[in-house]
Design a protein around this motif. Structure first.
Motif, short mmCIF file in Angstrom:
data_model
loop_
_atom_site.label_atom_id
_atom_site.label_comp_id
_atom_site.label_asym_id
_atom_site.label_seq_id
_atom_site.Cartn_x
_atom_site.Cartn_y
_atom_site.Cartn_z
N GLY A 59 0.79 -1.23 0.00
CA GLY A 59 0.00 0.00 0.00
C GLY A 59 0.82 1.27 0.00
N VAL A 60 2.02 1.25 -0.60
CA VAL A 60 2.85 2.45 -0.69
C VAL A 60 2.18 3.46 -1.61
N ARG A 61 2.19 4.72 -1.22
CA ARG A 61 1.48 5.75 -1.97
C ARG A 61 2.20 6.17 -3.25
N VAL A 62 3.54 6.28 -3.19
CA VAL A 62 4.30 6.85 -4.31
C VAL A 62 5.44 5.94 -4.71
N ALA A 63 5.62 5.75 -6.01
CA ALA A 63 6.79 5.08 -6.57
C ALA A 63 7.65 6.13 -7.25
N SER A 64 8.89 6.24 -6.80
CA SER A 64 9.82 7.21 -7.35
C SER A 64 10.90 6.46 -8.13
N PHE A 65 11.37 7.05 -9.22
CA PHE A 65 12.38 6.40 -10.06
C PHE A 65 13.48 7.39 -10.40
N ALA A 66 14.74 6.96 -10.28
CA ALA A 66 15.86 7.80 -10.67
C ALA A 66 16.07 7.76 -12.18
N LEU A 67 15.73 6.65 -12.81
CA LEU A 67 15.76 6.52 -14.26
C LEU A 67 14.34 6.31 -14.75
N ALA A 68 14.11 6.62 -16.01
CA ALA A 68 12.75 6.50 -16.55
C ALA A 68 12.26 5.06 -16.46
N PRO A 69 11.15 4.84 -15.78
CA PRO A 69 10.60 3.48 -15.70
C PRO A 69 10.00 3.07 -17.04
N ARG A 70 10.01 1.78 -17.29
CA ARG A 70 9.40 1.29 -18.53
C ARG A 70 7.90 1.57 -18.52
N ARG A 71 7.36 1.69 -19.73
CA ARG A 71 5.95 2.01 -19.88
C ARG A 71 5.06 1.01 -19.14
N GLU A 72 5.44 -0.26 -19.20
CA GLU A 72 4.61 -1.28 -18.55
C GLU A 72 4.65 -1.19 -17.03
N LEU A 73 5.79 -0.72 -16.47
CA LEU A 73 5.86 -0.54 -15.02
C LEU A 73 4.94 0.60 -14.59
N ILE A 74 4.93 1.69 -15.36
CA ILE A 74 4.05 2.80 -15.04
C ILE A 74 2.60 2.34 -15.08
N ALA A 75 2.25 1.59 -16.11
CA ALA A 75 0.87 1.11 -16.25
C ALA A 75 0.49 0.20 -15.09
N ARG A 76 1.42 -0.67 -14.69
CA ARG A 76 1.14 -1.59 -13.57
C ARG A 76 0.89 -0.80 -12.29
N LEU A 77 1.69 0.20 -12.03
CA LEU A 77 1.53 1.02 -10.83
C LEU A 77 0.24 1.83 -10.87
N LYS A 78 -0.03 2.43 -12.00
CA LYS A 78 -1.24 3.26 -12.12
C LYS A 78 -2.50 2.41 -11.94
N ASP A 79 -2.49 1.21 -12.50
CA ASP A 79 -3.65 0.33 -12.35
C ASP A 79 -3.90 -0.01 -10.88
N ALA A 80 -2.82 -0.02 -10.09
CA ALA A 80 -2.95 -0.35 -8.67
C ALA A 80 -3.15 0.89 -7.80
N GLY A 81 -3.21 2.07 -8.41
CA GLY A 81 -3.43 3.30 -7.65
C GLY A 81 -2.19 3.89 -7.02
N VAL A 82 -1.00 3.45 -7.46
CA VAL A 82 0.26 4.00 -6.93
C VAL A 82 0.68 5.18 -7.80
N VAL A 83 0.96 6.31 -7.19
CA VAL A 83 1.40 7.51 -7.90
C VAL A 83 2.85 7.31 -8.37
N THR A 84 3.11 7.54 -9.64
CA THR A 84 4.43 7.33 -10.22
C THR A 84 5.11 8.66 -10.51
N ILE A 85 6.30 8.88 -9.91
CA ILE A 85 7.00 10.15 -10.04
C ILE A 85 8.47 9.89 -10.41
N PRO A 86 8.81 9.86 -11.68
CA PRO A 86 10.22 9.72 -12.06
C PRO A 86 10.97 11.03 -11.87
N SER A 87 12.29 10.92 -11.68
CA SER A 87 13.16 12.09 -11.65
C SER A 87 13.79 12.25 -13.03
#
Length: 358
Positions: free
Chosen positions: A96-124
């Motif tokens: 149930g972590v609220r935010v996923a942060s990435f130092a490198l651009a996450p793959r498109r499928e990782l973003i989709a997986r997180l968004k589907d689960a309601g996790v906010v995705t914030i790359p740097s």
């Protein structure tokens, strides 16, 4: 811990992640553990666990410890190119972590997986084109770090990069690189950002687990340098005699192999895994294998200072803002101070706006 009493400030960031104040503590390797993250989030900011230097089990334990310490939202920083990135994403979702942060651009499928689960995705990101790419892939927000920031950094200063990105994407933009106080927060807001992210300023708090002697080196030595001698790519670190020696030395393959072997023993990685890591690091970069092995040893150099307290044998990532930092407040005191300063500046600007014109 009781949150600070400063007035809240509602921005797209606070609305997106549910924190009280638009202040983010970045995921610094060997620094942003459960104690610092929970202190930041409990104080109203957004703390981010630095999981890139943790094993999967350590990351899971840190997430659970933060959850035991506070019910405030927090995030976890991941490496999108890690072999077990998918497993780590599954842990974030399960816990149930609220935010996923990435130092490198996450793959498109990782973003989709997180968004589907309601996790906010914030790359740097460190360039406008990178922000445009991840925003098109569905990232919920971006952290934009200018060249003043610590660790891996680019050459474009925040004052140039930030408005470029704000104008280029529709998602919320968080400013990083050169921030430590309320004046900086208001400046970032004026550029169109929705908040600030700070690393060095949170490292230099009483809630940070970094040793007091190492913190004193930061407070006493206000000079940083961008070097490629740590891992082959530009890296802003505190200037120390050890870093100066790296700058003078020639990087030789035998020494890099010895250092790589030390890191392998500490991390538990196999030589095959390290070679795969090396190939990923070489992709798109003009690095020798000696530089690749030295890069794999970077966690050892960070750990030497941040965990073992050996400022004389380790590397200390640092933003240029270290030259403005003079004390070690708690996270609650720091965030309260930042927000109080920000409201003072905003009130002053409002009075200027209301002042009668000749």
């Amino acid at each position: 811990m009781t949150p600070p009493a400063a007035r809240p400030l509602v921005t797209r960031l606070t609305e997106l992640v549910g924190c009280r104040y638009p202040v983010v503590q970045t995921g610094m390797g060997y620094v942003a553990g459960a104690r610092l993250v929970s202190a930041t989030s409990a104080a109203g900011g957004l703390g981010i666990v630095a999981a890139a230097t943790m094993s999967l089990r350590q990351m899971t334990a840190a997430i659970r410890e933060v959850g035991e310490r506070t019910d405030a939202p927090f995030g976890v920083n991941l490496r999108a190119d890690a072999d077990d990135a998918r497993e780590r994403v599954d842990v974030l979702i399960r816990e149930g972590v609220r935010v996923a942060s990435f130092a490198l651009a996450p793959r498109r499928e990782l973003i989709a997986r997180l968004k589907d689960a309601g996790v906010v995705t914030i790359p740097s990101v460190g360039a406008r084109r990178h922000a445009e790419k991840v925003a098109a892939w569905g990232a919920d927000a971006v952290i934009v770090q200018g060249g003043e920031g610590g660790g891996h950094t680019g050459a474009v200063p925040t004052t140039v990069l930030l408005p470029q990105v704000v104008d280029a994407v529709d998602v919320p933009v968080i400013a990083a690189g050169g921030f430590c106080d309320g004046r900086g927060l208001v400046a970032a807001l004026s550029y169109g950002a929705c908040g600030i992210a700070m690393g060095t300023r949170f490292l230099l708090t009483s809630d940070s687990t970094v040793g007091e002697e190492v913190k004193r080196v930061y407070l006493d030595g206000a000079e940083t340098v961008v070097t490629t001698r740590v891992d082959g790519v530009p890296h802003r670190v505190l200037r120390t005699p050890f870093v100066d020696s790296l700058e003078r030395s020639r990087l030789r393959l035998p020494r890099a192999i010895v250092n790589g072997a030390r890191f392998r023993r500490l991390s538990g990685l196999s030589w095959a895994a390290m070679i795969r890591e090396g190939r990923r690091m070489r992709h798109g970069r003009d690095l020798t294998w000696a530089q690749v092995l030295q890069a794999a040893n970077t966690p050892m150099l960070l750990r030497a200072a941040m965990v073992d307290g050996r400022a004389d044998l380790g590397v200390m990532a640092s933003g240029q803002v270290v030259g403005l930092i003079e004390d070690l407040p708690s996270c609650a005191e720091l965030i309260d101070r930042v927000m109080s300063e920000a409201h003072t500046v905003l009130d002053r600007l409002e009075r200027l706006e209301r002042a009668p014109r000749p």
